[in-house]
Design an enzyme around this catalytic site. Structure first.
Site, PDB file in Angstrom:
ATOM      1  CE  LYS A 159      -3.895  -2.434   2.224  1.00  0.00           C
ATOM      2  NZ  LYS A 159      -4.069  -2.988   3.433  1.00  0.00           N
TER       3      LYS A 159
ATOM      4  CG  ASP B 239      -9.746  -0.500   5.302  1.00  0.00           C
ATOM      5  OD1 ASP B 239      -9.335  -0.669   4.054  1.00  0.00           O
ATOM      6  OD2 ASP B 239      -9.158  -0.786   6.024  1.00  0.00           O
TER       7      ASP B 239
ATOM      8  CD  GLN C  31      -3.189  -4.464   6.655  1.00  0.00           C
ATOM      9  OE1 GLN C  31      -3.252  -3.369   5.940  1.00  0.00           O
ATOM     10  NE2 GLN C  31      -3.801  -5.810   6.356  1.00  0.00           N
TER      11      GLN C  31
END
Ligand code: NDP
Length: 292
Positions: free
Chosen positions: A53, A120, A97
């Site tokens: 990422k 997200d 994460q």
């Protein structure tokens, strides 16, 4: 017959090219999109995901801040990090994460992320908008990546029967909502671990999205000839023939390629699209912050 490749890498490159224009435009207006990524612990796979990422951010000119915390971090201090990032005007997107260590309430912590910075797309406010049929907000990256890939391949979903295997908050359920949303217009069935005869349900489908986390579960005789199959699964399986002792497998048996019209590869399918959609959400968050 061998299925055409639903090439997530190629589709992601196209998304990135479009994003570069938007990022240039933002920079001209004095804003550089900025993503903060928080990782707790030392799960090797999670670190690989976070690094890719961050590397994609670098490639696109998105600023990134990488906060790596030890596995014994307590919940209160992770909460403080999230709240500080919410307050920071120059941070547009926040990603924590998954998975978090077992002693942490993952859902409760990610719910603390401000919905405007929830790149997200897991915050109840953003998922709630999706349930309402509003698909213009922060959408969860993996399901929206699946939809973008289908559009890229020219797959017409209108009136088609779609089966989603899996009903998780982050993949299966939002994928089902997006497939059924106005504009996509598929007729959707959700299969889960209590479904009777998942194979028979799949055989009815024009489109199958597999997100179960079971290597090679979907077999060729589950698939209607000519169907479109999207393999979301990323599973590590032992493989003594490889130097590292393992390989990645999807949820779909590669033999499905002999029956399907389209099949996404693992790796190189949904994975790159998930990252591309994260970048798009970050750019959108920066644009919206500037317009507020
Ligand atoms: P979860 O474990 O959260 O959910 C799995 C779902 O599959 C559950 O709904 C479960 O049903 C269902 N399921 C499990 N076994 C069966 C079975 N035998 N028959 C039918 N349904 C079953 O997984 P995620 O949704 O987080 O991830 C799914 C897969 O996608 C994983 O391989 C993961 O690594 C991968 N993934 C890939 C991403 C990418 O970028 N490519 C991103 C995110 C995930 P029930 O609800 O009844 O338990």
């Amino acid at each position: 017959m061998s299925a055409q490749r639903l090439d997530g890498k190629a589709c992601a490159s196209q998304v990135e090219a479009e994003l570069l224009d938007r990022i240039t435009h933002l920079t001209e207006r004095g804003t550089q999109p900025h993503l903060a990524v928080v990782i707790v612990g030392d799960d090797p796979a999670s670190h690989v995901y976070v690094n890719s990422k961050i590397n994609t951010c670098k490639r696109l000119g998105i600023r990134s801040t990488h906060i790596a915390l030890p596995s014994d971090t307590d919940e209160a201090s992770l909460r403080q990090h999230i709240l500080a990032l919410n307050e920071a005007d120059d941070v547009h997107g926040i990603l924590v994460q998954s998975p978090l260590p077992a002693h942490m309430d993952e859902e409760g912590l990610t719910d603390l992320i401000h919905p405007d910075k929830d790149v997200d797309g897991f915050h109840p406010q953003n998922l709630g908008r999706l349930v309402q049929g509003r698909t213009d907000g922060m959408l969860p990256c993996t399901p929206s990546g699946v939809m973008r890939m289908l559009r890229w391949a020219g797959v017409d979903l209108k009136g088609k029967r779609a089966v989603v295997l899996g009903r998780s908050r982050i993949v299966g359920m939002p994928a089902a909502l997006l497939l059924a949303a106005k504009g996509a217009d598929a007729t959707v069935t959700v299969v889960h671990s209590r479904t009777h005869d998942a194979a028979a349900v799949c055989r009815e489908a024009d489109v199958v999205v597999a997100a179960v986390g079971r290597p090679d579960m979907v077999k060729a005789d589950w698939i209607k000839p000519g169907a479109v199959v999207v393999d979301v699964g990323i599973n590590r399986v032992d493989d003594a023939t490889r130097e590292r002792g393992w390989r990645l497998a999807g949820d779909v048996d590669p033999a499905v390629s002999e029956v399907a019209e389209w099949l996404s590869p693992v790796p190189g399918g949904v994975g790159p699209m998930t990252i591309a959609m994260l970048m798009e959400n970050t750019v959108r968050a920066a644009e919206q912050a500037l317009d507020r």
